[in-house]
Design a protein around this motif. Structure first.
Motif, PDB file in Angstrom:
ATOM      1  N   GLY A   9       0.850  -1.227   0.114  1.00  0.00           N
ATOM      2  CA  GLY A   9       0.038  -0.009   0.127  1.00  0.00           C
ATOM      3  C   GLY A   9       0.913   1.219  -0.163  1.00  0.00           C
ATOM      4  O   GLY A   9       1.906   1.344   0.147  1.00  0.00           O
ATOM      5  N   PHE A  10       0.092   2.480  -0.279  1.00  0.00           N
ATOM      6  CA  PHE A  10       0.922   3.512  -0.442  1.00  0.00           C
ATOM      7  C   PHE A  10       1.419   3.864   0.983  1.00  0.00           C
ATOM      8  O   PHE A  10       1.136   3.697   1.955  1.00  0.00           O
ATOM      9  N   MET A  11       2.429   4.944   1.057  1.00  0.00           N
ATOM     10  CA  MET A  11       3.082   5.672   1.978  1.00  0.00           C
ATOM     11  C   MET A  11       1.966   6.126   2.796  1.00  0.00           C
ATOM     12  O   MET A  11       1.013   6.469   2.323  1.00  0.00           O
ATOM     13  N   GLY A  12       2.269   5.784   4.244  1.00  0.00           N
ATOM     14  CA  GLY A  12       1.065   6.412   5.220  1.00  0.00           C
ATOM     15  C   GLY A  12      -0.182   5.603   5.212  1.00  0.00           C
ATOM     16  O   GLY A  12      -1.099   6.246   5.861  1.00  0.00           O
ATOM     17  N   GLY A  14      -0.186   2.620   6.901  1.00  0.00           N
ATOM     18  CA  GLY A  14      -0.206   2.029   8.217  1.00  0.00           C
ATOM     19  C   GLY A  14       0.709   0.708   8.190  1.00  0.00           C
ATOM     20  O   GLY A  14       0.290   0.060   9.284  1.00  0.00           O
ATOM     21  N   LYS A  15       1.203   0.502   7.183  1.00  0.00           N
ATOM     22  CA  LYS A  15       1.902  -1.053   7.049  1.00  0.00           C
ATOM     23  C   LYS A  15       2.573  -1.097   8.344  1.00  0.00           C
ATOM     24  O   LYS A  15       2.637  -2.304   8.517  1.00  0.00           O
ATOM     25  N   THR A  16       3.296  -0.370   8.511  1.00  0.00           N
ATOM     26  CA  THR A  16       4.390  -0.621   9.734  1.00  0.00           C
ATOM     27  C   THR A  16       3.481  -0.762  11.092  1.00  0.00           C
ATOM     28  O   THR A  16       3.638  -1.758  11.681  1.00  0.00           O
ATOM     29  N   VAL A  33      10.706  -4.435   4.846  1.00  0.00           N
ATOM     30  CA  VAL A  33      11.685  -4.554   3.567  1.00  0.00           C
ATOM     31  C   VAL A  33      12.384  -3.315   3.444  1.00  0.00           C
ATOM     32  O   VAL A  33      13.938  -3.412   3.294  1.00  0.00           O
ATOM     33  N   ASP A  34      11.923  -2.260   3.677  1.00  0.00           N
ATOM     34  CA  ASP A  34      12.843  -1.041   3.782  1.00  0.00           C
ATOM     35  C   ASP A  34      13.914  -1.157   4.845  1.00  0.00           C
ATOM     36  O   ASP A  34      14.951  -0.613   4.410  1.00  0.00           O
ATOM     37  N   GLU A  35      13.788  -1.696   5.730  1.00  0.00           N
ATOM     38  CA  GLU A  35      14.684  -1.717   6.683  1.00  0.00           C
ATOM     39  C   GLU A  35      16.137  -2.632   6.140  1.00  0.00           C
ATOM     40  O   GLU A  35      17.147  -2.292   6.461  1.00  0.00           O
ATOM     41  N   ILE A  48      20.183   6.693  -0.013  1.00  0.00           N
ATOM     42  CA  ILE A  48      20.236   5.653  -1.264  1.00  0.00           C
ATOM     43  C   ILE A  48      19.586   6.465  -2.372  1.00  0.00           C
ATOM     44  O   ILE A  48      20.133   6.471  -3.427  1.00  0.00           O
ATOM     45  N   PHE A  49      18.638   7.077  -2.267  1.00  0.00           N
ATOM     46  CA  PHE A  49      18.000   7.852  -3.545  1.00  0.00           C
ATOM     47  C   PHE A  49      18.868   9.124  -3.600  1.00  0.00           C
ATOM     48  O   PHE A  49      19.104   9.235  -4.929  1.00  0.00           O
ATOM     49  N   LYS A  50      19.345   9.645  -2.968  1.00  0.00           N
ATOM     50  CA  LYS A  50      20.213  10.919  -3.169  1.00  0.00           C
ATOM     51  C   LYS A  50      21.576  10.583  -3.797  1.00  0.00           C
ATOM     52  O   LYS A  50      21.950  11.154  -4.653  1.00  0.00           O
ATOM     53  N   SER A  77       6.025  -5.991   6.067  1.00  0.00           N
ATOM     54  CA  SER A  77       5.781  -4.712   5.301  1.00  0.00           C
ATOM     55  C   SER A  77       6.411  -4.240   4.377  1.00  0.00           C
ATOM     56  O   SER A  77       7.930  -4.071   4.381  1.00  0.00           O
ATOM     57  N   CYS A  78       5.985  -4.085   3.192  1.00  0.00           N
ATOM     58  CA  CYS A  78       6.763  -3.663   2.208  1.00  0.00           C
ATOM     59  C   CYS A  78       6.651  -2.327   1.828  1.00  0.00           C
ATOM     60  O   CYS A  78       5.803  -1.575   2.195  1.00  0.00           O
ATOM     61  N   GLY A  79       7.771  -1.902   1.052  1.00  0.00           N
ATOM     62  CA  GLY A  79       7.777  -0.418   0.482  1.00  0.00           C
ATOM     63  C   GLY A  79       6.686  -0.174  -0.355  1.00  0.00           C
ATOM     64  O   GLY A  79       6.101  -1.160  -1.155  1.00  0.00           O
ATOM     65  N   GLY A  80       6.339   0.984  -0.092  1.00  0.00           N
ATOM     66  CA  GLY A  80       4.858   1.518  -1.052  1.00  0.00           C
ATOM     67  C   GLY A  80       5.144   1.384  -2.583  1.00  0.00           C
ATOM     68  O   GLY A  80       4.151   1.292  -3.127  1.00  0.00           O
ATOM     69  N   PHE A 136      -1.608   6.908 -10.468  1.00  0.00           N
ATOM     70  CA  PHE A 136      -0.503   5.758 -11.320  1.00  0.00           C
ATOM     71  C   PHE A 136      -0.581   4.351 -10.770  1.00  0.00           C
ATOM     72  O   PHE A 136      -0.738   3.561 -11.526  1.00  0.00           O
ATOM     73  N   ARG A 137      -0.558   4.378  -9.427  1.00  0.00           N
ATOM     74  CA  ARG A 137      -0.124   3.055  -8.902  1.00  0.00           C
ATOM     75  C   ARG A 137      -1.479   2.351  -8.595  1.00  0.00           C
ATOM     76  O   ARG A 137      -1.444   1.264  -8.511  1.00  0.00           O
ATOM     77  N   GLU A 138      -2.481   3.053  -8.581  1.00  0.00           N
ATOM     78  CA  GLU A 138      -3.812   2.097  -7.914  1.00  0.00           C
ATOM     79  C   GLU A 138      -3.870   1.076  -8.761  1.00  0.00           C
ATOM     80  O   GLU A 138      -4.251  -0.236  -8.141  1.00  0.00           O
TER      81      GLU A 138
HETATM   82  C1  S3P Z   1       8.337   4.492  -1.459  1.00  0.00           C
HETATM   83  C2  S3P Z   1       8.024   4.146  -0.404  1.00  0.00           C
HETATM   84  C3  S3P Z   1       8.881   3.912   1.156  1.00  0.00           C
HETATM   85  C4  S3P Z   1      10.064   3.583   0.741  1.00  0.00           C
HETATM   86  C5  S3P Z   1      10.627   4.645  -0.432  1.00  0.00           C
HETATM   87  C6  S3P Z   1       9.851   4.616  -1.645  1.00  0.00           C
HETATM   88  C7  S3P Z   1       7.432   4.502  -2.660  1.00  0.00           C
HETATM   89  O1  S3P Z   1       8.156   3.209   1.911  1.00  0.00           O
HETATM   90  O2  S3P Z   1      10.284   2.174   0.405  1.00  0.00           O
HETATM   91  O3  S3P Z   1      10.823   5.892  -0.037  1.00  0.00           O
HETATM   92  O4  S3P Z   1       7.984   4.213  -3.613  1.00  0.00           O
HETATM   93  O5  S3P Z   1       6.245   4.446  -2.295  1.00  0.00           O
HETATM   94  P1  S3P Z   1       6.942   3.222   2.854  1.00  0.00           P
HETATM   95  O6  S3P Z   1       5.857   2.866   1.927  1.00  0.00           O
HETATM   96  O7  S3P Z   1       7.103   2.275   4.010  1.00  0.00           O
HETATM   97  O8  S3P Z   1       6.839   4.634   3.339  1.00  0.00           O
END
Ligand code: S3P
Length: 169
Positions: A9-12, A14-16, A33-35, A48-50, A77-80, A136-138
Motif C-alpha cells: 500500500g501507499f506510504m502512510g 499504516g503498513k508498519t 523490507v525498507d529496513e 540511497i535515493f540521493k 511490511s513492503c515499501g510503497g 498511477f499506482r492504483e
Molecule cells: C516508497 C515508499 C517508502 C520507501 C521509499 C519509496 C514508494 O516506503 O520504500 O521511500 O515508492 O512508495 P513506505 O511505504 O514504507 O513509506
C-alpha cells in the motif's frame, strides 16, 4: 500453505504500525523490507535515493523483497513502491497472503506531514504529488491484492482485527 502475510500500500497507509501489531497477535515475526534495504546498502533510504538514485533503490528492493518472501511465518511490511516491479508481487504471492492497505489522499498527507524520510514526497505541493502517484499506482495495487482494507477511518486495532477475521475465514 502460505505462512507469510505481506502488507502493501501507499506510504502512510499504516503498513508498519499495523504490521507490528498483527505479527504480535498472530505470533509471527515482523520484518520491514525498507529496513532490510537500508541495512544492505549501509545507509538510510533518503541517502540511497540521493547518492545512488531511485533505480538502485528499486534493485535493492527487488533483492530484499525476494529474501523476505522466502522467509517463513512473517508479517512483511513492503515499501510503497513494491508493486512497480511485477517480479516482487509474483514472489510475494508464492508464499504470502497479500493485503492492500488504503487511505484517502488527505489522510495520507496528514500521516506523512512531519516526515522527511520519504524522498518521493519531497515536493512543494505534497497533496498533488500524493494524488499523482496514487492515480498511477492504483491499478498495480488493486491487481496485486488478495484482500483490501481501507484504513482511512479505522484505528490500528480495528484494522488488525479486520485482517485477522478475514484471513482466518
Ligand atoms: C516508497 C515508499 C517508502 C520507501 C521509499 C519509496 C514508494 O516506503 O520504500 O521511500 O515508492 O512508495 P513506505 O511505504 O514504507 O513509506
Amino acid at each position: 500453505m502460505k505462512s507469510n502475510i505481506a502488507l502493501i500500500g501507499f506510504m502512510g497507509t499504516g503498513k508498519t504500525t499495523v504490521g507490528k501489531l498483527l505479527a504480535e497477535k498472530l505470533g509471527k515475526g515482523f520484518i520491514e523490507v525498507d529496513e532490510l534495504v537500508a541495512k544492505r546498502a549501509g545507509k538510510p533510504i533518503p541517502r540511497i535515493f540521493k547518492e545512488d538514485g531511485e533505480p538502485r533503490f528499486r534493485e535493492l528492493e527487488i533483492e530484499l523483497t525476494k529474501e523476505a518472501a522466502e522467509m517463513k511465518n512473517k508479517v512483511i511490511s513492503c515499501g510503497g513502491g513494491v508493486v512497480l516491479n511485477k517480479i516482487n508481487i509474483d514472489r510475494l504471492e508464492e508464499n504470502a497472503i497479500v493485503i492492500l492497505l488504503t487511505a484517502s489522499s488527505e489522510v495520507i498527507l496528514k500521516r506523512t506531514s512531519d516526515d522527511n524520510e520519504r524522498p518521493l514526497l519531497n515536493s512543494s505541493s505534497r497533496l498533488e504529488r500524493i494524488e499523482e502517484l496514487l492515480e498511477f499506482r492504483e491499478p498495480f495495487y488493486k491487481s496485486a491484492a488478495d484482500l483490501v482494507i481501507d484504513t482511512t477511518e479505522l484505528q490500528i486495532n480495528g484494522v488488525v482485527s479486520e485482517i485477522i477475521n478475514q484471513v482466518s475465514t
